[in-house]
Design a protein around this motif. Sequence first.
Motif, PDB file in Angstrom:
ATOM      1  N   UNK A  56       5.422  12.073  -2.125  1.00 49.17           N
ATOM      2  CA  UNK A  56       4.717  10.821  -2.331  1.00 49.17           C
ATOM      3  C   UNK A  56       3.903  10.889  -3.617  1.00 49.17           C
ATOM      4  N   UNK A  57       4.235  10.014  -4.562  1.00 50.86           N
ATOM      5  CA  UNK A  57       3.470   9.912  -5.786  1.00 50.86           C
ATOM      6  C   UNK A  57       2.352   8.903  -5.643  1.00 50.86           C
ATOM      7  N   UNK A  58       1.538   8.736  -6.686  1.00 45.73           N
ATOM      8  CA  UNK A  58       0.419   7.781  -6.619  1.00 45.73           C
ATOM      9  C   UNK A  58       0.870   6.360  -6.294  1.00 45.73           C
ATOM     10  N   UNK A  59       1.986   5.935  -6.884  1.00 42.84           N
ATOM     11  CA  UNK A  59       2.472   4.577  -6.634  1.00 42.84           C
ATOM     12  C   UNK A  59       2.893   4.404  -5.183  1.00 42.84           C
ATOM     13  N   UNK A  60       3.594   5.399  -4.650  1.00 44.75           N
ATOM     14  CA  UNK A  60       4.033   5.320  -3.258  1.00 44.75           C
ATOM     15  C   UNK A  60       2.846   5.341  -2.305  1.00 44.75           C
ATOM     16  N   UNK A  61       1.860   6.182  -2.601  1.00 42.50           N
ATOM     17  CA  UNK A  61       0.672   6.251  -1.751  1.00 42.50           C
ATOM     18  C   UNK A  61      -0.083   4.928  -1.751  1.00 42.50           C
ATOM     19  N   UNK A  62      -0.202   4.318  -2.931  1.00 40.85           N
ATOM     20  CA  UNK A  62      -0.901   3.039  -3.022  1.00 40.85           C
ATOM     21  C   UNK A  62      -0.158   1.954  -2.248  1.00 40.85           C
ATOM     22  N   UNK A  63       1.166   1.927  -2.390  1.00 39.79           N
ATOM     23  CA  UNK A  63       1.958   0.922  -1.686  1.00 39.79           C
ATOM     24  C   UNK A  63       1.913   1.138  -0.185  1.00 39.79           C
ATOM     25  N   UNK A  64       1.971   2.396   0.226  1.00 42.71           N
ATOM     26  CA  UNK A  64       1.900   2.708   1.649  1.00 42.71           C
ATOM     27  C   UNK A  64       0.543   2.325   2.229  1.00 42.71           C
ATOM     28  N   UNK A  65      -0.515   2.563   1.471  1.00 46.48           N
ATOM     29  CA  UNK A  65      -1.847   2.166   1.926  1.00 46.48           C
ATOM     30  C   UNK A  65      -1.950   0.651   2.053  1.00 46.48           C
ATOM     31  N   UNK A  66      -1.324  -0.068   1.122  1.00 46.66           N
ATOM     32  CA  UNK A  66      -1.362  -1.531   1.164  1.00 46.66           C
ATOM     33  C   UNK A  66      -0.645  -2.069   2.395  1.00 46.66           C
ATOM     34  N   UNK A  67       0.564  -1.563   2.649  1.00 44.37           N
ATOM     35  CA  UNK A  67       1.310  -2.071   3.795  1.00 44.37           C
ATOM     36  C   UNK A  67       0.639  -1.667   5.103  1.00 44.37           C
ATOM     37  N   UNK A  68      -0.009  -0.511   5.122  1.00 41.99           N
ATOM     38  CA  UNK A  68      -0.723  -0.101   6.331  1.00 41.99           C
ATOM     39  C   UNK A  68      -1.922  -1.009   6.581  1.00 41.99           C
ATOM     40  N   UNK A  69      -2.616  -1.384   5.507  1.00 43.14           N
ATOM     41  CA  UNK A  69      -3.757  -2.286   5.659  1.00 43.14           C
ATOM     42  C   UNK A  69      -3.308  -3.648   6.175  1.00 43.14           C
ATOM     43  N   UNK A  70      -2.217  -4.163   5.606  1.00 42.00           N
ATOM     44  CA  UNK A  70      -1.688  -5.441   6.087  1.00 42.00           C
ATOM     45  C   UNK A  70      -1.202  -5.300   7.524  1.00 42.00           C
ATOM     46  N   UNK A  71      -0.620  -4.139   7.841  1.00 38.87           N
ATOM     47  CA  UNK A  71      -0.166  -3.905   9.208  1.00 38.87           C
ATOM     48  C   UNK A  71      -1.305  -3.908  10.205  1.00 38.87           C
ATOM     49  N   UNK A  72      -2.435  -3.317   9.824  1.00 37.54           N
ATOM     50  CA  UNK A  72      -3.600  -3.324  10.711  1.00 37.54           C
ATOM     51  C   UNK A  72      -4.045  -4.758  10.983  1.00 37.54           C
ATOM     52  N   UNK A  73      -4.033  -5.588   9.948  1.00 37.88           N
ATOM     53  CA  UNK A  73      -4.399  -6.998  10.132  1.00 37.88           C
ATOM     54  C   UNK A  73      -3.368  -7.706  11.002  1.00 37.88           C
ATOM     55  N   UNK A 105       9.433  -9.244  17.036  1.00 36.14           N
ATOM     56  CA  UNK A 105       8.748  -7.995  17.337  1.00 36.14           C
ATOM     57  C   UNK A 105       9.295  -6.815  16.534  1.00 36.14           C
ATOM     58  N   UNK A 106      10.506  -6.945  15.969  1.00 34.14           N
ATOM     59  CA  UNK A 106      11.158  -5.811  15.312  1.00 34.14           C
ATOM     60  C   UNK A 106      10.362  -5.265  14.124  1.00 34.14           C
ATOM     61  N   UNK A 107       9.830  -6.100  13.213  1.00 35.08           N
ATOM     62  CA  UNK A 107       9.035  -5.528  12.117  1.00 35.08           C
ATOM     63  C   UNK A 107       7.818  -4.757  12.607  1.00 35.08           C
ATOM     64  N   UNK A 108       7.209  -5.217  13.695  1.00 31.28           N
ATOM     65  CA  UNK A 108       6.072  -4.494  14.257  1.00 31.28           C
ATOM     66  C   UNK A 108       6.521  -3.140  14.806  1.00 31.28           C
ATOM     67  N   UNK A 109       7.678  -3.116  15.462  1.00 35.70           N
ATOM     68  CA  UNK A 109       8.218  -1.852  15.963  1.00 35.70           C
ATOM     69  C   UNK A 109       8.531  -0.904  14.811  1.00 35.70           C
ATOM     70  N   UNK A 110       9.098  -1.435  13.741  1.00 30.81           N
ATOM     71  CA  UNK A 110       9.444  -0.600  12.589  1.00 30.81           C
ATOM     72  C   UNK A 110       8.200   0.029  11.976  1.00 30.81           C
ATOM     73  N   UNK A 111       7.171  -0.785  11.772  1.00 33.28           N
ATOM     74  CA  UNK A 111       5.951  -0.265  11.157  1.00 33.28           C
ATOM     75  C   UNK A 111       5.257   0.733  12.078  1.00 33.28           C
TER      76      UNK A 111
END
Length: 269
Positions: A7-24, A137-143
């Motif tokens: 995981x590079x900086x770009x991947x980490x940033x993108x993963x953090x973004x999608x995780x934050x949106x996922x929490x919401x 429900x599938x995107x929620x299961x995937x995440x």
Amino acid sequence: MTRAVRLGPRSLLTLALVSAVGVVAFGWPFLAPPTSRVGTHTQDAPWLFAGLLVLLVAVVAAAIAESGLGPKAVAMLGVLAATGAALRPIGAGTAGIEPMFFLMVLSGRVLGPGFGFVLGNVTMFASALLTGGVGPWMPFQMLAMGWFTMGAGLLPGPERTRGRAEVRLLAAYGFLAAFAYGTAMNMAGWPFMGALASNIAFDPHAGVPGNLARFVTYCLATSLGWDLGRALVTVVLTLTLGPALLRALRRATRRAAFEAQVTFEASGR
């Protein structure tokens, strides 16, 4: 330890973004105040979040792939995702018998969090196609499965902890994470209930304490047995099959040499 995906900086940033949106996306019933207009679209919000999650998960997968998902890693991803997808229907209709979860725990541990996140997403997507479980429900299961598998790759001591200590660590993680996965999926589907069960359904006009009490009651009444079964099956399979499968995965990872650089030597002519 050899990692299939670094995981590079770009991947980490993108993963953090999608995780934050996922929490919401998962927790919006507890984040939106009673006066929010979101509460008037109880039936629409999960669909909107599901569409957004599909796009964001695709972006994360692309970013991680760009950081080093080579042909060998893709082959490993395909084999493990196909195996996990094939394991999922085994327990269909039987409370908690979901052997794919123990495979995700071991794979994430050996191959790392980046590969684990991609593997969790791809496996759940493939299994949904296999079982006809495609829906909002599938995107929620995937995440959620991506987080589940990634978490195993983030456990401490990947270089030092081996043997029984490692297996017990993975079994304990699998037990707790299986409940966390079930709770997350309950949270994703709970707002869909509407007035079907007024005592435990989401109430857009209630505050956080009231809805939290309703949600806990909903989990206890509808999925506690299923989540407990999933957790116990994960523990049993990890303790019994885990040592052999960990050795096999590590052997395959060493032979694949994901991080080996391909070089070409000039001809002697």
